[in-house]
Design a protein around this motif. Structure first.
Motif, short mmCIF file in Angstrom:
data_model
loop_
_atom_site.label_atom_id
_atom_site.label_comp_id
_atom_site.label_asym_id
_atom_site.label_seq_id
_atom_site.Cartn_x
_atom_site.Cartn_y
_atom_site.Cartn_z
N LEU A 1 0.84 -1.21 0.00
CA LEU A 1 0.00 0.00 0.00
C LEU A 1 0.87 1.25 0.00
O LEU A 1 0.60 2.22 -0.73
N LEU A 2 1.91 1.21 0.80
CA LEU A 2 2.78 2.39 0.89
C LEU A 2 3.60 2.57 -0.39
O LEU A 2 3.91 3.70 -0.77
N GLU A 3 3.92 1.46 -1.01
CA GLU A 3 4.65 1.57 -2.27
C GLU A 3 3.79 2.28 -3.32
O GLU A 3 4.28 3.14 -4.05
N ARG A 4 2.48 1.93 -3.36
CA ARG A 4 1.58 2.61 -4.29
C ARG A 4 1.43 4.09 -3.92
O ARG A 4 1.41 4.96 -4.80
N ALA A 5 1.35 4.35 -2.61
CA ALA A 5 1.24 5.74 -2.17
C ALA A 5 2.47 6.53 -2.58
O ALA A 5 2.38 7.71 -2.98
N GLY A 6 3.65 5.89 -2.49
CA GLY A 6 4.88 6.57 -2.87
C GLY A 6 4.88 6.94 -4.34
O GLY A 6 5.31 8.03 -4.73
N LYS A 7 4.39 6.03 -5.18
CA LYS A 7 4.33 6.33 -6.61
C LYS A 7 3.41 7.52 -6.88
O LYS A 7 3.70 8.37 -7.73
N ILE A 8 2.27 7.55 -6.17
CA ILE A 8 1.34 8.67 -6.37
C ILE A 8 1.97 9.97 -5.91
O ILE A 8 1.86 11.03 -6.57
N LEU A 9 2.71 9.90 -4.77
CA LEU A 9 3.36 11.11 -4.25
C LEU A 9 4.37 11.66 -5.24
O LEU A 9 4.49 12.88 -5.42
N ASN A 10 5.08 10.78 -5.87
CA ASN A 10 6.08 11.22 -6.83
C ASN A 10 5.45 11.87 -8.06
O ASN A 10 6.10 12.69 -8.73
N SER A 11 4.18 11.50 -8.35
CA SER A 11 3.52 12.06 -9.52
C SER A 11 2.79 13.36 -9.22
O SER A 11 2.37 14.06 -10.15
N LEU A 12 2.63 13.68 -7.93
CA LEU A 12 1.88 14.89 -7.57
C LEU A 12 2.78 16.11 -7.56
O LEU A 12 3.98 16.02 -7.29
N SER A 13 2.20 17.24 -7.84
CA SER A 13 2.93 18.50 -7.76
C SER A 13 3.01 18.95 -6.32
O SER A 13 2.23 18.53 -5.45
N VAL A 14 3.94 19.85 -6.06
CA VAL A 14 4.11 20.38 -4.71
C VAL A 14 2.85 21.12 -4.30
O VAL A 14 2.29 21.92 -5.05
N GLY A 15 2.40 20.84 -3.09
CA GLY A 15 1.22 21.53 -2.58
C GLY A 15 -0.06 20.76 -2.78
O GLY A 15 -1.10 21.14 -2.23
N ASN A 16 -0.02 19.68 -3.57
CA ASN A 16 -1.25 18.90 -3.79
C ASN A 16 -1.62 18.05 -2.60
O ASN A 16 -2.74 17.60 -2.47
N ILE A 17 -0.65 17.79 -1.75
CA ILE A 17 -0.91 16.96 -0.57
C ILE A 17 -0.22 17.58 0.63
O ILE A 17 0.81 18.27 0.51
N GLU A 18 -0.77 17.35 1.79
CA GLU A 18 -0.23 17.96 3.01
C GLU A 18 1.17 17.45 3.30
O GLU A 18 1.45 16.25 3.15
N ALA A 19 2.04 18.36 3.76
CA ALA A 19 3.41 17.97 4.09
C ALA A 19 3.45 16.99 5.25
O ALA A 19 4.26 16.05 5.26
N ASP A 20 2.55 17.18 6.22
CA ASP A 20 2.51 16.27 7.37
C ASP A 20 2.18 14.86 6.93
O ASP A 20 2.72 13.88 7.47
N LEU A 21 1.27 14.75 5.93
CA LEU A 21 0.91 13.43 5.43
C LEU A 21 2.11 12.78 4.73
O LEU A 21 2.32 11.57 4.84
N TYR A 22 2.89 13.58 4.04
CA TYR A 22 4.10 13.06 3.38
C TYR A 22 5.05 12.52 4.44
O TYR A 22 5.66 11.46 4.29
N LEU A 23 5.17 13.24 5.53
CA LEU A 23 6.04 12.79 6.61
C LEU A 23 5.55 11.47 7.19
O LEU A 23 6.36 10.56 7.46
N ILE A 24 4.21 11.39 7.38
CA ILE A 24 3.66 10.13 7.89
C ILE A 24 3.99 8.99 6.95
O ILE A 24 4.32 7.88 7.38
N TYR A 25 3.86 9.24 5.65
CA TYR A 25 4.21 8.22 4.67
C TYR A 25 5.65 7.76 4.84
O TYR A 25 5.95 6.56 4.86
N VAL A 26 6.58 8.73 5.01
CA VAL A 26 7.99 8.39 5.13
C VAL A 26 8.23 7.55 6.38
O VAL A 26 8.94 6.53 6.35
N LEU A 27 7.62 7.96 7.49
CA LEU A 27 7.82 7.22 8.74
C LEU A 27 7.24 5.81 8.64
O LEU A 27 7.87 4.85 9.11
N ASN A 28 6.03 5.71 8.03
CA ASN A 28 5.42 4.38 7.91
C ASN A 28 6.21 3.50 6.95
O ASN A 28 6.41 2.30 7.20
N ALA A 29 6.63 4.08 5.82
CA ALA A 29 7.40 3.30 4.86
C ALA A 29 8.73 2.86 5.47
O ALA A 29 9.17 1.71 5.26
N TYR A 30 9.36 3.75 6.22
CA TYR A 30 10.61 3.39 6.91
C TYR A 30 10.37 2.21 7.85
O TYR A 30 11.17 1.27 7.91
#
Length: 914
Positions: A696-725
């Motif tokens: 699930l996180l791998e798919r989320a990462g691909k979507i994050l890479n395709s999004l422009s800056v500001g399309n998603i909350e920075a805090d959510l990006y951080l949560i993704y990084v912590l969960n993926a880690y």
């Protein structure tokens, strides 16, 4: 054929001798010579041209003058004989003219009439010279001529009337009336002729009245009727026999009744009353008592607004046995229509009075009841009418009218009238009146096997009425009776409604199960049951109904509504209750499974409608996930959020791209909920769960890479990084951990504080990764220091963490790496104001750097020891409050430098600072 001459020369001589002796001989001769002159004019008149009107007029005047000299003396036989011959000559001339006219078309109607008049004059001449000596049977011949003249007069009148009737029938009204007016000159004082012409005027008036009954003025009709009445008045005095008088009087009464009807049509009600009064009073007790008179009078009184007089006329009809049923029923209808609600009691009284007087048909009863029921008159009016109708139809005498099978149609009609009245009041929500009407309609349903279904229907509708009145015991009683006669789905449904009103949810659910087993069951009843349950706030019943409804979608039969609507309704209903997350999740999963199996378009629908349905389920899943997350129900939160991308995945690629942000959020937060639930339950995730979360996180990462800056909350990006880690650490994929962090650090979303959190997370716990921690904290430190006004509290924290990580990870192998961190800290402190760098952190740096020299001294590593002591001393000089430590350290360093050449390092041990 021509009439032969009957006189002889001897007769003529005797007559001439006798006439010469009359004193008025010359006067007679003068008139007769004038008559003979006109007869010659007639005999010589060309047949092709009409006779002039002056001829019969002048001849008639001469005969009048001659009649004044009559009777002729018996001695003047020659004069009579001459007049007799002139009569025959005139008759024969008329015959010639008529024969000539029959060969070719007559010139005009006037010519025909003139010939007829001349014939009548010939007969009059014979009557003057009746006793002629020398003529065989003169009296008989004269009488025959007069009789023939009467028949010809009637024939002429009949001919004229026939011509006028023909003109009327071909719509030549003007010609018809002209011929009728001419017919007045052909009456000849005969009562029969007056009656015939009056009847013709009445016939025309009736025909004209029927054409103008719905439109137009009735003035022309009234004129015709007055002509007929005038002829009757003129014919009565000359009537000779009783029979003629009775016929003319009857025709006059009939004409006056039609005049009354025309006045009624014109709204001339006073004139109607006058006509009726005249008709009733003429002849005393033998006056006109026709059945139409009370009806005309009643309608006139109604038109004048005098209801008491109208009511009297209506009640008098009860005593008149000669009035046909259709007439008094029509009168009752008219009275009630005009009097409205005020006349219902009178109508009932009249009808019941008629029942006691004569035989009343069932059809008449139906008509009266239907009229009383009437159309919609508002709730009050409807109640008044319904009350009277209920009393009327419940009367045993009325019920008895419908007892035989011969009036089965009328009985059905009465039932329909009462049923429709009950239905009307039911729609007005007047359930009390409605129940009464339905109960009375049951009186007109036979108690036999063929009508048991109809009786059951009546009981069911009565159950509905008493449900509306909240008289649940009576409602239960009626529905039980209906079920005995005709058990079906409707009975179960009505029992369900009763259970809902008594808050018996278990009973209502049982009725749903009973409903399904009925032979006439259709899924529509489950939909209705759900609506009823929702209206009663019986949510468990609604859920049970719709859950059973879903079971029929696998049968392949046509359904009244789509499956997606039922599932959406179920979820909506469950959303209104507390603690129903498990049921909501079940139906959302069922919707996803059915949509996956049938296809998105087949399940959700096509086009915009289908897209809205899919969005609704996805958004609902998101909302429930967020709700469960706030309530710290993380297990359900993860389940709901995992459904969000599942619903969006059923859409086309273009629509998926539109919802990438929501999908990404759902993926990240669902894994966060799983991790949080694991911590709370203290039950580690299985390998399969870890692998699924990583996917699930791998798919989320691909979507994050395709999004422009500001399309998603920075805090959510951080949560993704912590969960993926975390997940990659569980899979022992350290390279992926490092890649994830470095990728995040390269984005514009990343901030030094996020890196601090990542570094701290990587430097502690079971999944420690020195490389990731060092990278994150180093990047974080660079970020803090590049700030125009760094927060040195955070800088000091990062420096300490880096030193600790380096000490643990590289302390035994790369002492220079640790020393470089202290040197970096010293460089940071250089140039700062006193106290700007946290004092405690500065002391910690100075003391730990000094204490690190102890081991190298023991090991004889004089150079290494000297570096650490110098570093500690340098740091101490930058920290306020360490002056005592600094002096001590300087003394020890000086002593150490003097002695380290002559003594062994093992004997010189620097003191440990605390």
């Amino acid at each position: 054929m021509r009439i032969a001459e009957i006189s002889t020369p001897e007769h003529r001589q005797a007559a001439a001798a006798h006439d010469s002796q009359s004193p008025s001989h010359h006067q007679h001769e003068h008139i007769i010579s004038q008559i003979e002159s006109k007869i010659k004019q007639t005999e010589t008149h060309p047949p092709a041209t009409p006779l002039p009107d002056s001829l019969p007029s002048y001849l008639s005047q001469l005969l009048t003058n001659l009649t004044q000299l009559a009777p002729f003396p018996a001695t003047n036989n020659s004069l009579k004989l001459h007049l007799w011959k002139l009569s025959y000559r005139l008759w024969n001339a008329c015959v010639d003219l008529s024969n000539a006219a029959s060969i070719r078309s007559p010139s005009s109607n006037c010519s025909t009439q003139n010939v007829a008049k001349l014939r009548h004059m010939a007969a009059d001449m014979l009557s003057l010279a009746v006793d002629v000596v020398g003529v065989p049977s003169p009296f008989i011949k004269s009488a025959f001529s007069i009789t023939r003249r009467s028949r010809e007069r009637k024939l002429l009148l009949d001919l004229n009337l026939a011509r006028s009737r023909t003109a009327w029938e071909v719509s030549d009204k003007n010609l018809a009336l002209t011929l009728m007016n001419r017919s007045k000159t052909l009456l000849f004082g005969s009562p029969v002729h007056f009656k015939a012409l009056a009847e013709q005027f009445l016939y025309f008036a009736k025909a004209d009245l029927s054409r103008k009954e719905n439109n137009g003025s009735f003035n022309d009709v009234l004129k015709l009727l007055k002509e007929a009445l005038d002829l009757c008045d003129k014919g009565l005095p000359i009537a000779r026999t009783r029979e003629e008088m009775v016929e003319i009087k009857g025709l006059k009464s009939k004409t006056m009744r039609f005049i009354s009807a025309v006045h009624l049509q014109n709204g001339e009600f006073e004139s109607v009353i006058k006509c009726v009064k005249v008709l009733r009073e003429n002849g005393g007790e033998a006056g006109d008592h026709h059945a139409s008179l009370p009806v005309l009078a009643m309608k006139a009184w109604l038109g004048l607004g005098r209801y008491s007089e109208a009511e009297k006329e209506l009640k008098d009809m009860v005593a008149n046995k000669g009035i046909p049923e259709g007439v008094w029923v029509s009168a009752v209808e008219t009275y009630f229509q005009a009097a409205g609600n005020a006349g219902v009691e009178t109508t009932k009284g009249v009808f019941l009075g008629l029942l006691g007087r004569c035989h009343v048909s069932a059809r008449a009863a139906v008509r009266v009841v239907h009229r009383v029921v009437g159309d919609d008159n508002g709730i009050e009016g409807s109640r008044i009418r319904a009350k009277v109708v209920a009393e009327l139809v419940a009367d045993e005498r009325v019920i008895a009218l419908f007892g035989s099978e011969a009036v089965a149609k009328e009985r059905t009609a009465m039932h329909s009238v009462l049923w429709n009245c009950g239905s009307c009041n039911f729609r007005l929500k007047d359930y009390e009146t409605s129940a009464e009407m339905f109960e009375k309609s049951m009186l007109y349903i036979p108690h036999n096997l063929e009508n048991r279904v109809l009786r059951a229907k009546g009981y069911r509708v009565l159950c509905l009425c008493y449900l509306g009145l909240t008289q649940l015991d009576r409602a239960q009683e009626y529905i039980n009776e209906a079920e005995k006669l005709d058990p079906n789905t409707i009975c179960a449904f009505l029992k369900l409604k009763i259970c809902l009103q008594t808050n018996d949810h278990c009973g209502a659910i049982n009725q749903i199960q009973t409903m399904i087993t009925c032979l006439d069951f259709t899924p529509d009843f489950l939909s209705l049951s759900a609506h009823e349950a929702v209206a009663s706030r019986a949510l468990p019943v609604a859920v049970a109904a719709l859950s059973n409804f879903l079971n029929f979608y696998n049968s392949g039969k046509p359904m009244p509504t789509t499956e997606v609507v039922v599932l959406r309704t179920l979820v909506t209903i469950l959303s209104q209750d507390v603690g129903k997350e498990a049921e909501v999740l079940q139906f959302l999963k069922q919707a996803h499974m059915r949509a996956s199996g049938l296809g998105a378009e087949s399940f959700f629908g096509k086009g915009e409608v289908g897209r809205r349905e899919q969005n609704w389920f996805a958004v609902t899943s998101w909302n429930f996930g967020a709700k469960c997350g706030k309530e710290k129900n993380y297990e359900f939160c993860a389940e709901f959020l995992r459904l969000v991308p599942g619903f969006y995945d059923l859409m086309g690629d273009g629509q998926i791209d539109e919802n990438n942000v929501t999908i990404c959020r759902s993926l990240i937060l669902s894994v966060s909920a799983v991790i949080t639930s694991e911590k709370l339950k203290m039950t580690p995730l299985t390998d399969a769960e870890v692998k699924h979360a990583a996917e699930l996180l791998e798919r989320a990462g691909k979507i994050l890479n395709s999004l422009s800056v500001g399309n998603i909350e920075a805090d959510l990006y951080l949560i993704y990084v912590l969960n993926a880690y975390d997940m990659q650490g569980r899979l022992n994929n350290l390279e992926s951990q490092q890649h994830i962090v470095k990728s995040f650090a390269s984005t514009k979303t990343c901030t030094p504080r996020y890196l601090l959190q990542i570094g701290l997370n990587a430097s502690q716990g079971p999944r420690f990764n020195a490389e990731v921690a060092t990278f994150a904290l180093s990047e974080c430190l660079s970020g803090f220091l590049s700030s125009p006004s760094p927060n040195y509290q955070d800088v000091a924290l990062v420096v300490r963490k880096l030193i600790l990580i380096a000490s643990i990870h590289k302390g035994n192998t790369d002492d220079d790496a640790v020393l470089s961190m202290y040197k970096q800290a010293y460089r940071i402190m250089v140039g700062l104001k006193e106290g700007e760098y946290p004092t405690e952190e500065g002391k910690w740096l100075a003391m730990t750097a000094w204490n690190r020299a102890a081991i190298p001294v023991r090991m004889g590593q004089i150079d290494v020891a000297k570096k650490w002591m110098d570093t500690g001393l340098e740091l101490a000089r930058k920290v306020a409050g360490m002056e005592t430590y600094q002096a001590y350290m300087e003394d020890y360093v000086a002593e150490f430098e003097k002695k380290f050449h002559t003594q062994t390092a093992g004997r010189i041990q620097p003191p440990i600072l605390q």
